[in-house]
Design a protein around this motif. Sequence first.
Motif, PDB file in Angstrom:
ATOM      1  N   ILE A 163       0.857  -1.188   0.000  1.00 23.46           N
ATOM      2  CA  ILE A 163       0.000   0.000   0.000  1.00 23.46           C
ATOM      3  C   ILE A 163       0.895   1.240   0.000  1.00 23.46           C
ATOM      4  N   GLU A 164       0.664   2.125  -0.935  1.00 27.69           N
ATOM      5  CA  GLU A 164       1.509   3.314  -1.062  1.00 27.69           C
ATOM      6  C   GLU A 164       1.103   4.429  -0.118  1.00 27.69           C
ATOM      7  N   LEU A 165      -0.193   4.542   0.172  1.00 28.14           N
ATOM      8  CA  LEU A 165      -0.678   5.679   0.962  1.00 28.14           C
ATOM      9  C   LEU A 165      -1.685   5.219   1.995  1.00 28.14           C
ATOM     10  N   SER A 166      -1.495   5.678   3.229  1.00 33.20           N
ATOM     11  CA  SER A 166      -2.481   5.490   4.301  1.00 33.20           C
ATOM     12  C   SER A 166      -2.961   6.865   4.745  1.00 33.20           C
ATOM     13  N   VAL A 167      -4.268   7.041   4.795  1.00 29.64           N
ATOM     14  CA  VAL A 167      -4.864   8.281   5.288  1.00 29.64           C
ATOM     15  C   VAL A 167      -5.529   7.972   6.621  1.00 29.64           C
ATOM     16  N   ILE A 168      -5.100   8.643   7.677  1.00 33.86           N
ATOM     17  CA  ILE A 168      -5.591   8.400   9.030  1.00 33.86           C
ATOM     18  C   ILE A 168      -6.540   9.527   9.420  1.00 33.86           C
ATOM     19  N   VAL A 169      -7.749   9.146   9.816  1.00 38.68           N
ATOM     20  CA  VAL A 169      -8.782  10.127  10.148  1.00 38.68           C
ATOM     21  C   VAL A 169      -9.350   9.826  11.537  1.00 38.68           C
ATOM     22  N   PRO A 170      -8.989  10.598  12.559  1.00 35.43           N
ATOM     23  CA  PRO A 170      -9.625  10.418  13.881  1.00 35.43           C
ATOM     24  C   PRO A 170     -11.043  10.971  13.859  1.00 35.43           C
ATOM     25  N   VAL A 171     -11.961  10.272  14.502  1.00 36.55           N
ATOM     26  CA  VAL A 171     -13.371  10.659  14.472  1.00 36.55           C
ATOM     27  C   VAL A 171     -13.903  10.705  15.899  1.00 36.55           C
TER      28      VAL A 171
END
Length: 312
Positions: free
Chosen positions: A4-12
């Motif tokens: 996987i080239e990109l991880s987007v982390i989103v806290p909610v």
Amino acid sequence: MNPIELSVIVPVYNEEQGLHALFDRLYPALDKLGVSYEVVFINDGSRDRSAAILREQFQKRPDVTRVVLFNGNFGQHMAIMAGFEHCRGQRIVTLDADLQNPPEDIGKLLAKMDEGHDYIGSIRRMRQDSWWRGVASRAMNRLRERITRIKMTDQGCMLRAYSRDIIDAINSCQEGNTFIPALAYTFAQSPAEVVVGHEERAVGESKYSLYSLIRLNFDLMTGFSVVPLQIFSFTGIIVSLLSAFFVVFLLIRRMIVGPEAEGLFTLFAIAFFLIGITLFGIGLLGEYIGRIYQQVRHRPRYLVQAILEKSE
């Protein structure tokens, strides 16, 4: 299996009203990048329907969506730390769920990393925050830079990109309280910044109160520098010298003029000033001792209730 080239982390945290709008903009923006990616949502103990909405989104896009569910509220930075520990991408981007930073600008951060930088910060263009948030942020930025020597133009913007090496270094730290952008800056060999957009929060309200911002900056200053303690030490030395000179002055004046009743309130003012400095110093020392106390207990930084992900 392709990496996987990109991880987007989103806290909610309690973002029920805005999650669908986030999905409608985030996934198309990532699809346009033409890279393999994953989106890691961390539900930080939301009390509304955020967890259920994240579960529905996972069922719609299980190939690129992962959801980490906390069993309580542990704070935004702990949610991001959990995302760091569970993500698999070679490049990692953090993004707030409130859409104040447009997901379409993620490409700007990746393009800057292509120039050879390993950590990309962001500067909000034409900030849409309230006036007191802007004033407080600028003041904290100046104070932080003077104390820690960490130069971040906009420390409050969470849209940032990290290389895998920096994420591995952050994961190796076991600090109970930390400030992730500053921690990443200390590990980065070639940091850079880009200008990104900033929009008004469409729904909901900010999760950061004035107290939270002050608390965060205390963590930043005490976690990355001992300058506050040194300043207080130097202040104590200066006050001690001035007090000695003042005692000598009063002794000489008494010998020349004789005993006086005047000046009582001046002495009270000086005493209160010195008491204030002492109490401030005790509080500052307490901040450092409190960090040590929290660290030596070795309690888990967060507890994961469940992880929603596609089985390999």
